[in-house]
Motif scaffolding. Structure first.
Motif, PDB file in Angstrom:
ATOM      1  N   ASP A  25       0.795  -1.233   0.000  1.00  0.00           N
ATOM      2  CA  ASP A  25       0.000   0.000   0.000  1.00  0.00           C
ATOM      3  C   ASP A  25       0.828   1.283   0.000  1.00  0.00           C
ATOM      4  OD1 ASP A  25       0.742  -0.770   2.601  1.00  0.00           O
ATOM      5  OD2 ASP A  25      -0.746   0.580   3.464  1.00  0.00           O
ATOM      6  N   GLU A  26       2.147   1.165   0.165  1.00  0.00           N
ATOM      7  CA  GLU A  26       2.977   2.367   0.043  1.00  0.00           C
ATOM      8  C   GLU A  26       3.266   2.561  -1.438  1.00  0.00           C
ATOM      9  OE1 GLU A  26       6.564   2.470   2.589  1.00  0.00           O
ATOM     10  OE2 GLU A  26       5.530   0.932   3.744  1.00  0.00           O
ATOM     11  N   VAL A  48      -2.629  -1.862  -4.445  1.00  0.00           N
ATOM     12  CA  VAL A  48      -2.293  -1.150  -3.214  1.00  0.00           C
ATOM     13  C   VAL A  48      -3.220  -1.513  -2.062  1.00  0.00           C
ATOM     14  CG1 VAL A  48      -1.070   0.751  -4.313  1.00  0.00           C
ATOM     15  CG2 VAL A  48      -3.552   0.898  -3.991  1.00  0.00           C
ATOM     16  N   ASP A  49      -4.074  -2.517  -2.253  1.00  0.00           N
ATOM     17  CA  ASP A  49      -4.828  -3.036  -1.111  1.00  0.00           C
ATOM     18  C   ASP A  49      -5.083  -4.525  -1.321  1.00  0.00           C
ATOM     19  OD1 ASP A  49      -7.734  -3.618  -2.014  1.00  0.00           O
ATOM     20  OD2 ASP A  49      -7.349  -1.618  -2.827  1.00  0.00           O
ATOM     21  N   GLY A  50      -5.473  -5.185  -0.226  1.00  0.00           N
ATOM     22  CA  GLY A  50      -5.590  -6.639  -0.247  1.00  0.00           C
ATOM     23  C   GLY A  50      -6.689  -7.155  -1.170  1.00  0.00           C
ATOM     24  N   LEU A  51      -7.798  -6.446  -1.222  1.00  0.00           N
ATOM     25  CA  LEU A  51      -8.906  -6.920  -2.067  1.00  0.00           C
ATOM     26  C   LEU A  51      -8.538  -6.896  -3.546  1.00  0.00           C
ATOM     27  CD1 LEU A  51     -12.297  -5.481  -0.740  1.00  0.00           C
ATOM     28  CD2 LEU A  51     -11.670  -7.878  -1.131  1.00  0.00           C
ATOM     29  N   ARG A  52      -7.959  -5.756  -3.949  1.00  0.00           N
ATOM     30  CA  ARG A  52      -7.528  -5.641  -5.343  1.00  0.00           C
ATOM     31  C   ARG A  52      -6.421  -6.673  -5.621  1.00  0.00           C
ATOM     32  NH1 ARG A  52      -8.468  -5.554 -10.168  1.00  0.00           N
ATOM     33  NH2 ARG A  52      -7.054  -4.492 -11.561  1.00  0.00           N
ATOM     34  N   GLY A  53      -5.577  -6.891  -4.620  1.00  0.00           N
ATOM     35  CA  GLY A  53      -4.520  -7.891  -4.763  1.00  0.00           C
ATOM     36  C   GLY A  53      -5.099  -9.269  -5.035  1.00  0.00           C
ATOM     37  N   LEU A  54      -6.159  -9.609  -4.312  1.00  0.00           N
ATOM     38  CA  LEU A  54      -6.780 -10.920  -4.491  1.00  0.00           C
ATOM     39  C   LEU A  54      -7.421 -11.024  -5.883  1.00  0.00           C
ATOM     40  CD1 LEU A  54      -7.530 -13.677  -3.361  1.00  0.00           C
ATOM     41  CD2 LEU A  54      -9.543 -12.624  -2.292  1.00  0.00           C
ATOM     42  N   ASP A  55      -8.089  -9.950  -6.297  1.00  0.00           N
ATOM     43  CA  ASP A  55      -8.675  -9.945  -7.647  1.00  0.00           C
ATOM     44  C   ASP A  55      -7.602 -10.174  -8.707  1.00  0.00           C
ATOM     45  OD1 ASP A  55     -11.173  -9.501  -6.690  1.00  0.00           O
ATOM     46  OD2 ASP A  55     -11.194  -7.339  -7.101  1.00  0.00           O
ATOM     47  N   LEU A  64       4.676 -15.375  -9.169  1.00  0.00           N
ATOM     48  CA  LEU A  64       5.234 -15.133  -7.840  1.00  0.00           C
ATOM     49  C   LEU A  64       4.489 -13.941  -7.250  1.00  0.00           C
ATOM     50  CD1 LEU A  64       8.923 -15.269  -6.783  1.00  0.00           C
ATOM     51  CD2 LEU A  64       7.689 -13.177  -6.265  1.00  0.00           C
ATOM     52  N   VAL A  65       4.340 -13.955  -5.922  1.00  0.00           N
ATOM     53  CA  VAL A  65       3.644 -12.856  -5.248  1.00  0.00           C
ATOM     54  C   VAL A  65       4.569 -12.227  -4.212  1.00  0.00           C
ATOM     55  CG1 VAL A  65       1.654 -12.201  -3.827  1.00  0.00           C
ATOM     56  CG2 VAL A  65       1.399 -14.014  -5.550  1.00  0.00           C
ATOM     57  N   ILE A  66       4.682 -10.895  -4.278  1.00  0.00           N
ATOM     58  CA  ILE A  66       5.392 -10.138  -3.243  1.00  0.00           C
ATOM     59  C   ILE A  66       4.314  -9.420  -2.449  1.00  0.00           C
ATOM     60  CG2 ILE A  66       7.006  -8.236  -2.786  1.00  0.00           C
ATOM     61  CD1 ILE A  66       8.366  -8.954  -5.481  1.00  0.00           C
ATOM     62  N   LEU A  67       4.263  -9.716  -1.161  1.00  0.00           N
ATOM     63  CA  LEU A  67       3.092  -9.330  -0.391  1.00  0.00           C
ATOM     64  C   LEU A  67       3.485  -8.606   0.890  1.00  0.00           C
ATOM     65  CD1 LEU A  67       0.009  -9.752   0.035  1.00  0.00           C
ATOM     66  CD2 LEU A  67       0.547 -12.005   0.930  1.00  0.00           C
ATOM     67  N   ASP A  68       3.052  -7.366   0.986  1.00  0.00           N
ATOM     68  CA  ASP A  68       3.243  -6.637   2.235  1.00  0.00           C
ATOM     69  C   ASP A  68       2.231  -7.169   3.250  1.00  0.00           C
ATOM     70  OD1 ASP A  68       4.146  -4.667   4.025  1.00  0.00           O
ATOM     71  OD2 ASP A  68       2.529  -3.315   3.423  1.00  0.00           O
ATOM     72  N   LEU A  69       2.618  -7.223   4.516  1.00  0.00           N
ATOM     73  CA  LEU A  69       1.677  -7.774   5.506  1.00  0.00           C
ATOM     74  C   LEU A  69       0.684  -6.739   6.024  1.00  0.00           C
ATOM     75  CD1 LEU A  69       3.717 -10.328   7.614  1.00  0.00           C
ATOM     76  CD2 LEU A  69       2.240 -10.698   5.648  1.00  0.00           C
ATOM     77  N   MET A  70       1.097  -5.479   6.082  1.00  0.00           N
ATOM     78  CA  MET A  70       0.207  -4.440   6.607  1.00  0.00           C
ATOM     79  C   MET A  70      -0.523  -3.780   5.446  1.00  0.00           C
ATOM     80  SD  MET A  70       0.808  -4.386   9.916  1.00  0.00           S
ATOM     81  CE  MET A  70       0.603  -2.774  10.658  1.00  0.00           C
ATOM     82  N   LEU A  71      -1.750  -4.220   5.221  1.00  0.00           N
ATOM     83  CA  LEU A  71      -2.500  -3.759   4.053  1.00  0.00           C
ATOM     84  C   LEU A  71      -3.915  -3.383   4.451  1.00  0.00           C
ATOM     85  CD1 LEU A  71      -1.755  -6.597   1.477  1.00  0.00           C
ATOM     86  CD2 LEU A  71      -0.933  -4.243   1.327  1.00  0.00           C
ATOM     87  N   PRO A  72      -4.500  -2.434   3.743  1.00  0.00           N
ATOM     88  CA  PRO A  72      -5.912  -2.155   3.986  1.00  0.00           C
ATOM     89  C   PRO A  72      -6.824  -3.229   3.381  1.00  0.00           C
ATOM     90  CG  PRO A  72      -4.934  -0.506   2.496  1.00  0.00           C
ATOM     91  CD  PRO A  72      -3.887  -1.529   2.776  1.00  0.00           C
ATOM     92  N   HIS A  73      -8.025  -3.316   3.884  1.00  0.00           N
ATOM     93  CA  HIS A  73      -9.119  -4.188   3.404  1.00  0.00           C
ATOM     94  C   HIS A  73      -8.941  -5.661   3.744  1.00  0.00           C
ATOM     95  CE1 HIS A  73     -10.641  -0.563   1.827  1.00  0.00           C
ATOM     96  NE2 HIS A  73      -9.865  -0.517   0.745  1.00  0.00           N
TER      97      HIS A  73
END
Ligand code: CA
Length: 246
Positions: A25-26, A48-55, A64-73
């Motif tokens: 999200d940064e 930049v947010d978890g929901l959009r990331g999942l979509d 491959l997925v690079i995933l920040d742990l502190m995310l909105p949604h």
């Protein structure tokens, strides 16, 4: 949607066929990561947010997925769990320096690796390449029904590249320790006698001090066990040898 290029018998990784998904999200950081990945020849998509990331994960089938742990949604840990439930895709989590518990939780729910902020782009790209190579090796080994990739519980060994990953992290093993671990990986869950280890690792004509074996087992445990004094992988079988517990 992935096109499985024919895997050569050389074990060389083929070019990934999907994008790398970056969920962070940064915005400045996500931009920098994507820029660097693209410079290195990767296709990158970001959210930049978890929901959009999942979509995006479901739409684009990333390699491959690079995933920040502190995310909105949807937070990163929940997203990691969902993705792992649907796919074996390598997941690298981004964690804050002081968030030891998050890191452990992430690895426990299926992340392959973590990078602690702040990190260098070079470090991140090196991890990305290593995980893509490993994933490609694993699929190559599966499709050939053989290969240089051995897996036992959390330990993965690429015998051709001489690389060992424990809980997703690359560890350095000198040749003798590598050979010892390989002897165990070839017989997961089975007793491997001291005689077998001595002859396979040191040679059939080995007449040296068998304490050498104990010393090497100790060094190997120090690198692969979470608590080397209470080993959970390389177990002693009293009076006989050792076995690799799964
Ligand atoms: Ca964040």
């Amino acid at each position: 949607m992935t096109v499985d290029a024919a895997n050569g018998a050389t074990g060389e990784g083929s070019t990934p066929s999907g994008p790398i998904l970056v969920v962070e999200d940064e915005e400045a950081l996500v931009g920098a990561i994507c820029y660097q990945l693209q410079r290195e020849g990767f296709d990158a998509v970001s959210a930049v947010d978890g929901l959009r990331g999942l979509d995006l994960f479901r739409e684009r089938a990333p390699v491959l997925v690079i995933l920040d742990l502190m995310l909105p949604h949807i937070n990163g840990l929940d997203l990691c769990r969902i993705i792992r439930g649907e796919s074996e895709v390598p997941i690298i989590i981004l964690t804050a320096k002081d968030a030891e518990a998050d890191k452990v939780a992430g690895l426990e729910i299926g992340a392959d690796d973590y990078v602690t902020k702040p990190f260098s782009m070079r470090e991140l790209v090196t991890r990305v390449r290593a995980h893509l190579r490993r994933a490609s090796m694993a699929s190559g080994a599966r499709s050939e029904g053989e290969g240089g990739n051995l897996v036992a519980g959390p330990i993965q060994m690429d015998t051709q590249r001489h690389e060992v990953y424990v809980r997703g992290r690359l560890i350095e093993l000198p040749p003798k320790e590598f050979a010892l671990l390989e002897a165990f990986m070839l017989r997961p869950g089975k007793l491997v006698t001291r005689q077998i280890l001595l002859s396979e690792v040191w040679g059939v004509e080995y007449f040296g001090d068998t304490r050498t074996l104990d010393v090497h087992i100790k060094r190997l445990r120090a690198k692969i066990e979470e608590d080397p004094r209470r080993p959970e992988h390389v177990k002693t079988v009293r009076g006989l040898g050792y076995k690799l517990q799964l």
